[in-house]
Design an enzyme around this catalytic site. Structure first.
Site, short mmCIF file in Angstrom:
data_model
loop_
_atom_site.label_atom_id
_atom_site.label_comp_id
_atom_site.label_asym_id
_atom_site.label_seq_id
_atom_site.Cartn_x
_atom_site.Cartn_y
_atom_site.Cartn_z
N CYS A 74 31.22 -38.71 108.40
CA CYS A 74 31.03 -38.48 109.83
C CYS A 74 29.62 -38.94 110.21
O CYS A 74 28.88 -39.45 109.38
CB CYS A 74 31.24 -37.01 110.17
SG CYS A 74 30.10 -35.92 109.30
N CYS A 76 27.41 -36.78 111.79
CA CYS A 76 26.67 -35.57 112.19
C CYS A 76 25.23 -35.55 111.69
O CYS A 76 24.31 -35.23 112.44
CB CYS A 76 27.40 -34.33 111.69
SG CYS A 76 29.09 -34.21 112.29
N GLY A 102 33.10 -27.77 111.11
CA GLY A 102 34.37 -28.50 111.10
C GLY A 102 35.09 -28.47 112.44
O GLY A 102 36.29 -28.22 112.48
N THR A 123 41.55 -37.87 111.77
CA THR A 123 40.85 -36.58 111.88
C THR A 123 41.55 -35.62 112.84
O THR A 123 41.55 -34.41 112.63
CB THR A 123 39.38 -36.80 112.29
OG1 THR A 123 38.71 -35.54 112.34
CG2 THR A 123 39.23 -37.49 113.65
N ASP A 135 40.17 -29.97 118.51
CA ASP A 135 38.75 -29.60 118.61
C ASP A 135 38.70 -28.13 119.03
O ASP A 135 38.99 -27.80 120.17
CB ASP A 135 38.04 -30.48 119.63
CG ASP A 135 36.53 -30.30 119.59
OD1 ASP A 135 36.07 -29.25 119.09
OD2 ASP A 135 35.83 -31.20 120.07
N ARG A 137 36.07 -26.16 119.03
CA ARG A 137 34.72 -25.68 119.30
C ARG A 137 34.63 -24.95 120.64
O ARG A 137 35.39 -25.22 121.56
CB ARG A 137 33.74 -26.86 119.30
CG ARG A 137 33.49 -27.39 117.91
CD ARG A 137 32.58 -28.57 117.92
NE ARG A 137 33.20 -29.73 118.54
CZ ARG A 137 32.63 -30.94 118.56
NH1 ARG A 137 31.45 -31.12 118.03
NH2 ARG A 137 33.26 -31.95 119.12
N THR A 158 24.64 -36.82 123.80
CA THR A 158 26.01 -36.67 123.30
C THR A 158 26.81 -37.91 123.62
O THR A 158 26.48 -38.66 124.54
CB THR A 158 26.70 -35.44 123.93
OG1 THR A 158 27.98 -35.25 123.31
CG2 THR A 158 26.91 -35.62 125.43
ZN LIG Z 1 30.19 -34.02 110.41
#
Ligand SMILES: [Zn+2]
Length: 219
Positions: A74, A76, A102, A123, A135, A137, A158
């Protein structure tokens, strides 16, 4: 330096802070504890962010494999470093470090999802096969965390239009989107393409915010 007020919020408590020297600047690290989960969330602050002007900001969700273990699956880790470097260059900004590993499904489930990806899923498909949302989150903690520092308007680093939308819904103004494009490689190329195609991530230079939000998932 911006010092949080001791006032408790219903979602989380501000606990304490310390200096945090990094390779790029000496930040102040602030610790919070979320009531409902006991999770420890962090804010890294540089400069005077409570002066009412839009604040360069990154809302970063924990990715232990990417942030700590150098994973190239990824982007990140590179995004975390890039955001801190950029805040250091400007001498002012905030990075919220949210403990939702995650995309919210947790570390072990993320590894399960990686396993499914090795069998051919992308993913998003992997998360759905495990019974999770693409997602999971949640950004509601951002509001009390930013309020502790008197921040009401962001220049948000972002590529994710859902994150901009989430901030706006929380009543946090996003004055500008600052693209954060880093570290595309042979291992994460298809992952980044999936985030672009299925989650609406914007992998190009900044567009006007209204246009970016109008059609998430189609670019
Ligand atoms: Zn990541």
């Amino acid at each position: 330096m911006s010092t949080p007020s001791p006032a408790a919020d219903q979602l989380l408590d501000y606990v304490t802070s310390c200096a945090l020297p990094t390779p790029w600047a000496q930040f102040t690290l602030h610790a919070f504890i979320e009531h409902s989960t006991g999770k420890e969330h962090l804010a890294m602050v540089l400069g005077d962010i409570g002066d009412g002007e839009p604040v360069l900001a990154r809302v970063h969700s924990e990715c232990l494999t990417g942030d700590v273990l150098f994973s190239q699956r990824c982007d990140c880790g590179a995004q975390l470093e890039g955001a801190l470097r950029r805040i250091a260059e400007e001498g002012r900004g905030v990075l919220l470090y949210l403990r939702q590993e995650g995309r919210g499904i947790g570390l072990v489930n993320k590894i399960r999802a990686y396993r499914l990806q090795e069998a051919g899923a992308d993913t998003v498909e992997a998360n759905l096969q495990l019974g999770f949302h693409a997602d999971a989150r949640n950004y509601e903690l951002c509001k009390p965390m930013l309020e502790q520092f008197g921040v009401r308007s962001l220049r948000l680093m972002t590529n994710n239009p859902r994150k901009i939308d989430a901030m706006t819904r929380l009543g946090i103004a996003v004055a500008e989107r600052v693209p954060l494009l880093v570290n595309r490689n042979a291992f994460n190329d298809s992952y980044l393409n999936t985030k672009q195609a299925k989650l609406g991530h914007m992998m190009g230079p900044a567009e006007p915010l209204a246009a970016a939000l109008a059609e998430p998932g189609t670019n």
